[in-house]
Design an enzyme around this catalytic site. Structure first.
Site, PDB file in Angstrom:
ATOM      1  N   ARG A 139      -0.815   8.870   2.339  1.00  0.00           N
ATOM      2  CA  ARG A 139      -2.748   9.213   1.667  1.00  0.00           C
ATOM      3  C   ARG A 139      -2.417  10.977   2.101  1.00  0.00           C
ATOM      4  NH1 ARG A 139      -5.087   5.268   6.348  1.00  0.00           N
ATOM      5  NH2 ARG A 139      -5.242   3.116   4.397  1.00  0.00           N
ATOM      6  N   GLU A 143       0.976  -1.050  -0.426  1.00  0.00           N
ATOM      7  CA  GLU A 143      -0.238   0.044  -0.127  1.00  0.00           C
ATOM      8  C   GLU A 143       1.137   1.188   0.179  1.00  0.00           C
ATOM      9  OE1 GLU A 143      -2.487  -0.286   3.140  1.00  0.00           O
ATOM     10  OE2 GLU A 143      -3.213  -1.803   2.135  1.00  0.00           O
ATOM     11  N   HIS A 178     -10.649  10.203   7.814  1.00  0.00           N
ATOM     12  CA  HIS A 178     -10.539   8.360   7.333  1.00  0.00           C
ATOM     13  C   HIS A 178     -10.043   8.328   9.268  1.00  0.00           C
ATOM     14  CE1 HIS A 178     -10.157   4.636   6.538  1.00  0.00           C
ATOM     15  NE2 HIS A 178      -8.875   4.322   6.896  1.00  0.00           N
ATOM     16  N   HIS A 193      -8.556   9.755   4.309  1.00  0.00           N
ATOM     17  CA  HIS A 193      -8.296   8.463   2.947  1.00  0.00           C
ATOM     18  C   HIS A 193      -8.440   9.641   1.391  1.00  0.00           C
ATOM     19  CE1 HIS A 193      -8.476   4.869   0.947  1.00  0.00           C
ATOM     20  NE2 HIS A 193      -7.980   4.962   1.644  1.00  0.00           N
ATOM     21  N   ARG A 235      -0.614   8.976   9.686  1.00  0.00           N
ATOM     22  CA  ARG A 235      -0.215   7.234   9.694  1.00  0.00           C
ATOM     23  C   ARG A 235      -0.021   6.621   8.591  1.00  0.00           C
ATOM     24  NH1 ARG A 235      -4.111   3.316   9.168  1.00  0.00           N
ATOM     25  NH2 ARG A 235      -5.855   4.387   8.897  1.00  0.00           N
TER      26      ARG A 235
END
Length: 534
Positions: free
Chosen positions: A291, A120, A352, A245, A387
């Site tokens: 992100r 990811e 998110h 997100h 994060r």
């Protein structure tokens, strides 16, 4: 009309039924009597919505040093390196525990681990173990079955925590010392308020995504634990870092449906309506950038071009591959007339993850004696200013187990006699429309003024409106019987206030906090720590 329920007492009271709460409950129940309350059903929390998976060092191409480096890079200088190392080094053990519980992770017999690992955004290698594209659901269902049948765990569903019971509130606090003795809890189905005593109390209520108009979070994510901990006297840190997100499905009937990070990890490309890519112009890592960078890039392109959404296209991959790796995303999109094997997916950013929270130590301990916070409710220092994808469930597991070890090691305590909930001076609410109007107003101005891109003027506008809502809600709370909607709104407004306070104190742009007034990065990275002044 609310009535008083019989008093209850547990060795440990866990507020919240996500992965952190369930992990803790199962690790404690061998030797402790555990009470677990959840304001909906056991499976209603945000953990069950997690699609991508859990990041951990499981293969020979990976190492703790690489995972730590990726986490620190995403965290933009604010991760606690010792905590990060602790979490990463305990990751494989935590995954093994889940496997032993029976979690059906996706297999790959050709891989050295026997499991399929995906990659990811922000990760240097494939390290995300998953159960197709519904990892959270698979984990939660497996653990929920064990929790429901365990003789030492009492589950109270549809119970909403009102507030913590502390020695300070009871007038028994010692100098420079405050402790927690349990909580008042509304049984929303029966209309009764429980007085629940506990030798240790754990806040595991998740984050606060519902403070924003657009979010990937379930309706339960109203910042309850953060607000309760703050009101009880806990320090709160880094609430300005709200992760948006990048890819939430854009469709009028698709409520909060997340398009997993793993779609980009497996080759999905972000495109404008004309089919051209835009991420390479924003970051050399393109679609695999962290992100915050991807979300800001999408926000920039949408505002620059007046777009309602952008598109995530993975239709160039074989149809069988997509149906096998993303069965839930495939079927959900198909419900809305979008065939991901042939069409791009319309997406927008959405709130998110709450990277800040209640300040805790290595074992989940807060500033109050006998009070712990774990999972998204807590600020451990792992996530820093942003994060890294799929580190959240890992944090739930590691700190759920760490808190259990600490609680088991605590000396025996006699329970404290607690007063029953007093509602002798309140009446039934006359106009509950006030709650829904205030809820809607809060979420809209937080989205407009405290979103992906911020300015001091926008933050000041939000702060002014929060002050007005505070006054209305506190008056309502003081005069009328509590309801679950009122309690959630009260917690959301407290949490929104913490987000805005923190954002106004950060005079730089770092990680998830981007300010047009302070676009530069300060030379020293510092946490934003708030202390309640009573």
């Amino acid at each position: 009309m609310q009535t008083q329920a019989p008093r209850l007492h547990f060795d440990t009271l866990i507020i919240g039924s996500g992965l952190a709460g369930l992990t803790l409950a199962l690790n404690l129940a061998q030797s402790k009597k555990v009470g677990l309350i959840t304001k909906g059903a056991l499976l209603d929390g945000a953990s069950g919505w997690a699609q991508g998976g859990i990041a951990a060092v499981l293969s020979e191409e990976d190492s703790p040093e690489i995972h730590i480096r990726d986490t620190l890079t995403a965290g933009a200088g604010l991760c606690n390196e010792e905590v990060t190392r602790y979490v990463v080094e305990n990751g494989s053990r935590a995954i093994q525990w889940l496997i032993e519980q029976g979690v059906p992770f996706t297999r790959d017999e050709g891989h050295e681990t026997g499991y399929h690992l995906t990659r990811e955004g922000g990760h240097s290698v494939r390290r995300v173990i998953h159960a197709a594209d519904a990892t959270g659901q698979a984990v939660q269902r497996t653990l929920t079955e064990k929790v429901r049948t365990h003789p030492n765990i009492m589950v109270l569903e549809h119970n909403v925590a009102i507030d913590l019971i502390t020695s300070a509130k009871l007038g028994r606090a010692k100098k420079n010392s405050n402790s927690c003795h349990g909580a008042y809890v509304l049984d929303s189905a029966a209309g009764k308020v429980h007085t629940i005593g506990a030798n240790s109390t754990v806040l595991a209520t998740g984050g606060a995504g519902k403070v924003y108009l657009y979010t990937t979070n379930p309706d339960t994510a109203t910042g309850d634990g953060i607000a309760m901990g703050w009101r009880a006297g806990c320090r709160v840190a880094n609430m300005e870092f709200i992760q948006f997100h990048p890819t939430c499905l854009y469709h009028p009937h698709a409520k909060s449906f997340l398009i997993s990070e793993a779609v980009r990890g497996e080759g999905g490309l972000l495109k404008l309506p004309d089919g051209s890519r835009f991420m390479p112009g924003h970051d050399s890592r393109a679609e695999l950038a962290p992100r915050d960078i991807v979300a800001r890039a999408i926000d920039f392109e949408m505002k620059k071009r007046g777009l309602d959404c952008v598109y995530l296209d993975i239709s160039h991959k074989p149809a069988d591959f997509l149906r096998g790796h993303f069965p839930n995303i495939y079927s959900r999109c198909l419900e809305f007339g979008i065939d991901i094997t042939r069409q791009p997916i319309p997406v927008v950013p959405a709130a998110h993850y709450t990277c800040g929270g209640i300040v805790t130590g290595w074992n989940g301990k807060t500033d109050l004696e006998n009070l712990y916070a774990i999972g998204e409710t807590a600020h451990t220092g792992l996530h820093g200013a942003n994060r890294l994808a799929s580190n959240s469930l890992l944090e739930c597991l590691v700190f759920g187990q760490a808190a259990a070890e600490d609680i088991v090691g605590q000396p025996f305590q006699l329970g404290v006699e607690l007063p029953q909930w007093d509602e002798s001076r309140v009446t039934n609410a006359d106009e509950e429309i006030v709650i829904s109007h205030n809820w809607d107003e809060l979420r809209r101005f937080m989205w407009s003024y405290v979103g992906i891109v911020r300015t001091t003027k926008r933050l000041q506008r939000a702060q002014h409106r929060i002050q007005l809502l505070h006054e209305e809600i506190n008056e309502y709370y003081a005069n009328f019987r509590v309801s679950s909607d009122l309690l959630e709104l009260r917690n959301l407004v407290d949490t929104a206030d913490l987000i805005v306070q923190s954002a106004m104190l950060r005079h730089e742009s770092r990680g998830l906090h981007y300010s047009r007034d302070y676009p530069e990065l300060l030379p020293e990275a510092r946490d934003t720590v708030l202390q309640r002044q009573n």
